[in-house]
Write a protein that holds these residues in place. Structure first.
Motif, PDB file in Angstrom:
ATOM      1  N   LYS A 502       2.855   0.588  -7.038  1.00  0.00           N
ATOM      2  CA  LYS A 502       1.633   1.399  -7.493  1.00  0.00           C
ATOM      3  C   LYS A 502       0.495   1.099  -6.481  1.00  0.00           C
ATOM      4  O   LYS A 502       0.287  -0.033  -6.084  1.00  0.00           O
ATOM      5  CB  LYS A 502       1.018   1.011  -9.027  1.00  0.00           C
ATOM      6  N   ARG A 503      -0.141   2.046  -6.210  1.00  0.00           N
ATOM      7  CA  ARG A 503      -1.106   2.036  -4.911  1.00  0.00           C
ATOM      8  C   ARG A 503      -2.321   0.928  -5.342  1.00  0.00           C
ATOM      9  O   ARG A 503      -2.554   0.410  -4.370  1.00  0.00           O
ATOM     10  CB  ARG A 503      -2.024   3.532  -4.795  1.00  0.00           C
ATOM     11  N   GLU A 504      -2.654   0.758  -6.627  1.00  0.00           N
ATOM     12  CA  GLU A 504      -3.581  -0.329  -6.926  1.00  0.00           C
ATOM     13  C   GLU A 504      -3.225  -1.879  -6.612  1.00  0.00           C
ATOM     14  O   GLU A 504      -3.926  -2.548  -5.915  1.00  0.00           O
ATOM     15  CB  GLU A 504      -3.938  -0.344  -8.394  1.00  0.00           C
ATOM     16  N   VAL A 505      -1.806  -1.823  -6.646  1.00  0.00           N
ATOM     17  CA  VAL A 505      -1.153  -3.276  -6.324  1.00  0.00           C
ATOM     18  C   VAL A 505      -1.184  -3.320  -4.814  1.00  0.00           C
ATOM     19  O   VAL A 505      -1.462  -4.488  -4.077  1.00  0.00           O
ATOM     20  CB  VAL A 505       0.297  -3.347  -6.820  1.00  0.00           C
ATOM     21  N   ILE A 506      -0.863  -2.157  -3.915  1.00  0.00           N
ATOM     22  CA  ILE A 506      -0.546  -2.243  -2.601  1.00  0.00           C
ATOM     23  C   ILE A 506      -1.968  -2.643  -2.135  1.00  0.00           C
ATOM     24  O   ILE A 506      -2.419  -3.183  -1.150  1.00  0.00           O
ATOM     25  CB  ILE A 506      -0.527  -0.790  -2.191  1.00  0.00           C
ATOM     26  N   VAL A 507      -3.167  -2.087  -2.706  1.00  0.00           N
ATOM     27  CA  VAL A 507      -4.654  -2.174  -1.997  1.00  0.00           C
ATOM     28  C   VAL A 507      -5.079  -3.659  -2.550  1.00  0.00           C
ATOM     29  O   VAL A 507      -5.732  -4.144  -1.307  1.00  0.00           O
ATOM     30  CB  VAL A 507      -5.567  -1.202  -2.672  1.00  0.00           C
ATOM     31  N   GLN A 508      -4.620  -4.095  -3.733  1.00  0.00           N
ATOM     32  CA  GLN A 508      -5.046  -5.441  -4.086  1.00  0.00           C
ATOM     33  C   GLN A 508      -4.502  -6.604  -3.104  1.00  0.00           C
ATOM     34  O   GLN A 508      -4.980  -7.320  -2.435  1.00  0.00           O
ATOM     35  CB  GLN A 508      -4.838  -5.739  -5.230  1.00  0.00           C
ATOM     36  N   ILE A 509      -3.242  -6.230  -2.581  1.00  0.00           N
ATOM     37  CA  ILE A 509      -2.540  -7.430  -1.813  1.00  0.00           C
ATOM     38  C   ILE A 509      -3.086  -7.207  -0.296  1.00  0.00           C
ATOM     39  O   ILE A 509      -3.145  -8.258   0.316  1.00  0.00           O
ATOM     40  CB  ILE A 509      -1.052  -7.399  -1.744  1.00  0.00           C
ATOM     41  N   SER A 510      -3.075  -5.798  -0.008  1.00  0.00           N
ATOM     42  CA  SER A 510      -3.651  -5.676   1.474  1.00  0.00           C
ATOM     43  C   SER A 510      -4.936  -6.322   1.812  1.00  0.00           C
ATOM     44  O   SER A 510      -5.179  -6.856   2.564  1.00  0.00           O
ATOM     45  CB  SER A 510      -3.742  -4.301   1.683  1.00  0.00           C
ATOM     46  N   ASN A 511      -5.869  -6.342   0.679  1.00  0.00           N
ATOM     47  CA  ASN A 511      -7.248  -7.050   0.763  1.00  0.00           C
ATOM     48  C   ASN A 511      -7.001  -8.537   1.004  1.00  0.00           C
ATOM     49  O   ASN A 511      -7.840  -9.029   1.687  1.00  0.00           O
ATOM     50  CB  ASN A 511      -8.072  -6.785  -0.485  1.00  0.00           C
ATOM     51  N   LYS A 512      -6.197  -9.036   0.217  1.00  0.00           N
ATOM     52  CA  LYS A 512      -5.936 -10.530   0.228  1.00  0.00           C
ATOM     53  C   LYS A 512      -5.265 -10.764   1.723  1.00  0.00           C
ATOM     54  O   LYS A 512      -5.890 -11.741   2.507  1.00  0.00           O
ATOM     55  CB  LYS A 512      -4.781 -10.952  -0.711  1.00  0.00           C
ATOM     56  N   ILE A 513      -4.563  -9.947   2.225  1.00  0.00           N
ATOM     57  CA  ILE A 513      -3.908 -10.164   3.500  1.00  0.00           C
ATOM     58  C   ILE A 513      -5.124 -10.026   4.466  1.00  0.00           C
ATOM     59  O   ILE A 513      -5.217 -10.873   5.610  1.00  0.00           O
ATOM     60  CB  ILE A 513      -2.883  -9.145   4.080  1.00  0.00           C
ATOM     61  N   GLN A 514      -6.075  -9.060   4.599  1.00  0.00           N
ATOM     62  CA  GLN A 514      -7.023  -8.933   5.184  1.00  0.00           C
ATOM     63  C   GLN A 514      -8.071 -10.067   5.339  1.00  0.00           C
ATOM     64  O   GLN A 514      -8.344 -10.609   6.408  1.00  0.00           O
ATOM     65  CB  GLN A 514      -7.833  -7.316   5.005  1.00  0.00           C
ATOM     66  N   LYS A 515      -8.341 -10.486   4.272  1.00  0.00           N
ATOM     67  CA  LYS A 515      -9.219 -11.602   3.980  1.00  0.00           C
ATOM     68  C   LYS A 515      -8.714 -12.987   4.625  1.00  0.00           C
ATOM     69  O   LYS A 515      -9.380 -13.718   5.427  1.00  0.00           O
ATOM     70  CB  LYS A 515      -9.689 -11.734   2.629  1.00  0.00           C
ATOM     71  N   LYS A 516      -7.471 -13.229   4.175  1.00  0.00           N
ATOM     72  CA  LYS A 516      -6.785 -14.308   4.901  1.00  0.00           C
ATOM     73  C   LYS A 516      -6.718 -14.356   6.183  1.00  0.00           C
ATOM     74  O   LYS A 516      -6.993 -15.508   6.888  1.00  0.00           O
ATOM     75  CB  LYS A 516      -5.440 -14.575   4.088  1.00  0.00           C
ATOM     76  N   MET A 517      -6.461 -13.438   6.663  1.00  0.00           N
ATOM     77  CA  MET A 517      -5.995 -13.296   8.244  1.00  0.00           C
ATOM     78  C   MET A 517      -7.390 -12.802   9.141  1.00  0.00           C
ATOM     79  O   MET A 517      -7.195 -12.560  10.429  1.00  0.00           O
ATOM     80  CB  MET A 517      -5.001 -12.283   8.474  1.00  0.00           C
ATOM     81  N   LYS A 518      -8.627 -12.465   8.419  1.00  0.00           N
ATOM     82  CA  LYS A 518      -9.657 -12.257   9.017  1.00  0.00           C
ATOM     83  C   LYS A 518      -9.442 -10.945   9.645  1.00  0.00           C
ATOM     84  O   LYS A 518     -10.124 -10.818  11.124  1.00  0.00           O
ATOM     85  CB  LYS A 518     -10.495 -13.324   9.899  1.00  0.00           C
ATOM     86  N   ILE A 519      -8.930  -9.909   9.119  1.00  0.00           N
ATOM     87  CA  ILE A 519      -8.651  -8.668   9.872  1.00  0.00           C
ATOM     88  C   ILE A 519      -9.829  -7.608   9.697  1.00  0.00           C
ATOM     89  O   ILE A 519     -10.238  -7.357   8.479  1.00  0.00           O
ATOM     90  CB  ILE A 519      -7.256  -8.049   9.260  1.00  0.00           C
ATOM     91  N   LYS A 520     -10.116  -7.074  10.703  1.00  0.00           N
ATOM     92  CA  LYS A 520     -10.960  -5.906  10.842  1.00  0.00           C
ATOM     93  C   LYS A 520     -10.353  -4.569  11.594  1.00  0.00           C
ATOM     94  O   LYS A 520      -9.044  -4.825  11.969  1.00  0.00           O
ATOM     95  CB  LYS A 520     -12.177  -6.134  11.815  1.00  0.00           C
ATOM     96  N   GLN A 521     -10.986  -3.454  11.099  1.00  0.00           N
ATOM     97  CA  GLN A 521     -10.492  -2.449  11.626  1.00  0.00           C
ATOM     98  C   GLN A 521     -10.302  -2.341  13.248  1.00  0.00           C
ATOM     99  O   GLN A 521     -11.060  -3.152  14.013  1.00  0.00           O
ATOM    100  CB  GLN A 521     -11.393  -1.140  11.326  1.00  0.00           C
ATOM    101  N   PHE A 522      -9.147  -1.922  13.916  1.00  0.00           N
ATOM    102  CA  PHE A 522      -8.899  -1.962  15.159  1.00  0.00           C
ATOM    103  C   PHE A 522      -8.636  -3.525  15.688  1.00  0.00           C
ATOM    104  O   PHE A 522      -9.144  -3.961  16.772  1.00  0.00           O
ATOM    105  CB  PHE A 522      -9.861  -1.346  16.278  1.00  0.00           C
ATOM    106  N   ASP A 523      -7.944  -4.176  14.713  1.00  0.00           N
ATOM    107  CA  ASP A 523      -7.904  -5.731  15.140  1.00  0.00           C
ATOM    108  C   ASP A 523      -6.953  -5.824  16.376  1.00  0.00           C
ATOM    109  O   ASP A 523      -5.779  -5.113  16.387  1.00  0.00           O
ATOM    110  CB  ASP A 523      -7.094  -6.275  14.109  1.00  0.00           C
ATOM    111  N   PRO A 524      -7.213  -6.551  17.579  1.00  0.00           N
ATOM    112  CA  PRO A 524      -6.395  -6.182  18.891  1.00  0.00           C
ATOM    113  C   PRO A 524      -5.098  -7.027  18.829  1.00  0.00           C
ATOM    114  O   PRO A 524      -4.172  -6.635  19.722  1.00  0.00           O
ATOM    115  CB  PRO A 524      -7.470  -6.985  19.850  1.00  0.00           C
TER     116      PRO A 524
END
Length: 538
Positions: A502-524
């Motif tokens: 489900k897309r809600e699950v995808i978005v939820q886990i993706s947000n965790k990944i981004q927060k943990k890895m300090k990812i921003k758009q166009f992360d080099p």
């Protein structure tokens, strides 16, 4: 097959290729077949005759030939090679000899009807290709090519303000024609090969990358002929684009996988495969024959033949495109499609600074990357950068925020390839190609997974659903490389369908990944070709 079916096939063929009627009338084909029928040919014979004529006339239509008598002997050889690729015509001594018998009979019929005057080149081709009871393709000789250089061409002295095409030309007109014939043969084979259905996604993606986020093919105007766009595109596609399936350039893939090449074509391909994308300007005129040039990015010097252009223009121009050198030193033996812009000294410096910033960003992914490494992956980015700086007078196009972004390359923690780690790595490799992503995308997404896994290996081992994390990693990676919300929503829908999460699950886990890895758009750390372009145009 009945005669009616044969004539029906003729009608269908001419309906699909109406322009052929200017060169050969439908009535000429039908009349020739009726003559053969009166001579006792069976329906099967008539079908075979028309099949061979149809293949040949398809080649004539494809190459826009306006007069059959203009075809040289080597062009008949080229036609047969084209038929091999396009129609899977099995070229051997018997089949080619039969083809020439039919074509010579047809030409005799046309001569009697005064449609053509002679068949001298056809007879020459037939004799050369079937001599000694074996098939011999007609190959232009390259023996002098590697000891000669480029000359100017009267047609390319008229320089438009913005862009020019510097075409290969050499001292001897005969040799120039020989090279031209090889190039034409190869371009027909390239075109036929890469128009297969298996390359549709690659062609679409390459056009998108070449045109950029605007994604518009320029209209055909006297100032910017449509042909120039497609010449430039094919130059980019063959030399610089990386195929989805194997990350090779199309030229490399073709060289490795296409078997029906003559000796001279193989030699020519081997040489042009060494061409490098180069940004350069002219430093000085050495003499009437040579110019000294400087690579804008590496500051290396090399010589090119003097094209006898206006020196005022040459001195101000910045050139970029593919060139390759003699083995013995930094002297150009050939220039491919070259673009030029009229720039000031200050703009040259700004262009160099912007490209250097982009190389710095790339080195976050590939710390040891050389200029060659960067340009092999991102020459298209350089094209767009030069265009933006020169056309739209932008001061900066590369965001400064990314210049010193650190990666996880300094991480000293030892990777333990657990079953979970290996499963998700494999799932990434399986699912990304299903949504038209490349082998390079797989590599970068697996790098994202490795970095995330190392960030909290124990917790991930205990709680992770591999399919959910796979979908989230793919979504995170693709989010990094686009700024289009519509594209992001489409990706969620595709991932939900492909991986059944489900897309809600995808978005939820993706947000965790981004927060943990300090990812921003166009992360080099995880920026692909599309991501670099979107970053440039944001």
């Amino acid at each position: 097959m009945t005669k009616n079916n044969v004539y029906g096939s003729i009608s269908s063929f001419f309906e699909e290729n109406a322009q052929l009627d200017i060169l050969i009338n439908q009535e000429d084909i039908e009349g020739f077949l009726r003559q053969k029928a009166w001579q006792g040919k069976t329906d099967k014979d008539l079908k075979d005759i028309f099949d061979k004529l149809q293949m040949f006339l398809s080649y004539v239509f494809y190459t826009n030939i306006s007069n059959l008598e203009e075809l040289s002997a080597s062009e008949y050889s080229l036609a047969i090679e084209w038929m091999e690729v396009q129609f899977e015509f099995e070229a051997n001594f018997t089949s080619v000899n039969d083809f020439f018998i039919i074509l010579k009979d047809f030409y005799d019929y046309l001569i009697k009807k005064k449609v053509i005057v002679n068949k001298l080149e056809l007879e020459k081709a037939s004799a050369l290709m079937t001599i000694g009871k074996q098939l011999n393709f007609i190959e232009p000789s390259l023996q002098y090519f590697y000891n000669t250089y480029l000359n100017d061409d009267e047609d390319i002295k008229r320089l438009p303000d913005k862009k020019i095409s510097v075409l290969p030309n050499i001292v001897s007109e005969d040799i120039s024609e020989q090279i031209k014939e090889i190039v034409e043969r190869l371009m027909l084979k390239f075109s036929s090969y890469f128009q297969k259905q298996e390359f549709e996604d690659d062609i679409d993606r390459a056009i998108t990358l070449y045109t950029g986020p605007v994604n518009e093919i320029p209209e055909d105007t006297p100032e910017l002929p449509d042909g120039n766009f497609w010449i430039g595109f094919w130059d980019y596609f063959l030399f610089d684009y990386h195929l989805l399936e194997n990350d090779l350039t199309p030229l490399e893939h073709f060289k490795n996988n296409f078997n029906n090449l003559s000796r001279d074509e193989k030699v020519f391909l081997e040489d042009i495969a060494t061409a490098k994308f180069t940004v350069f300007h002219v430093e000085k005129i050495i003499d009437n024959d040579w110019l000294e040039c400087i690579n804008l990015l590496t500051e290396e010097t090399f010589k090119i033949p003097n094209p006898d252009f206006d020196y005022t223009f040459i001195k101000k121009a910045l050139f970029f495109g593919h060139i390759f050198f003699k083995q013995c030193g930094k002297e150009i033996i050939m220039i491919n499609f070259i673009t030029s812009i009229d720039v000031s000294s200050k703009l040259k410096v700004r262009i160099k600074e912007e490209i250097e910033k982009q190389k710095t960003i790339f080195q976050i992914q590939e710390p040891n990357a050389s200029w060659d490494d960067f340009l092999q992956r991102h020459s298209n980015l350089v094209r767009h950068t030069i265009d933006l700086l020169s056309t739209y007078a932008k001061v900066n196009v590369t965001p400064h925020i990314y210049e010193n972004k650190s990666s996880n390359s300094k991480r000293t923690k030892q990777l333990k390839e657990s079953p979970l780690y290996l499963d998700i790595n494999r799932f990434i490799g399986e699912y990304l190609p299903k949504i038209a992503c490349s082998k390079h995308d797989i590599k970068l997404t697996q790098k994202l997974w490795k970095d995330y896994y190392l960030s909290d290996e124990k917790k991930l081992q205990e709680t992770t659903n591999p399919f959910s994390v796979t979908a989230a990693l793919i979504f995170t990676y693709l989010q990094i490389n686009t700024d289009d919300e519509t594209t992001k929503n489409s990706l969620l829908a595709i991932l939900e369908q492909e991986i059944n999460i489900k897309r809600e699950v995808i978005v939820q886990i993706s947000n965790k990944i981004q927060k943990k890895m300090k990812i921003k758009q166009f992360d080099p750390r995880y920026l692909n070709e599309e991501g670099f372009l979107y970053m440039l145009y944001q």
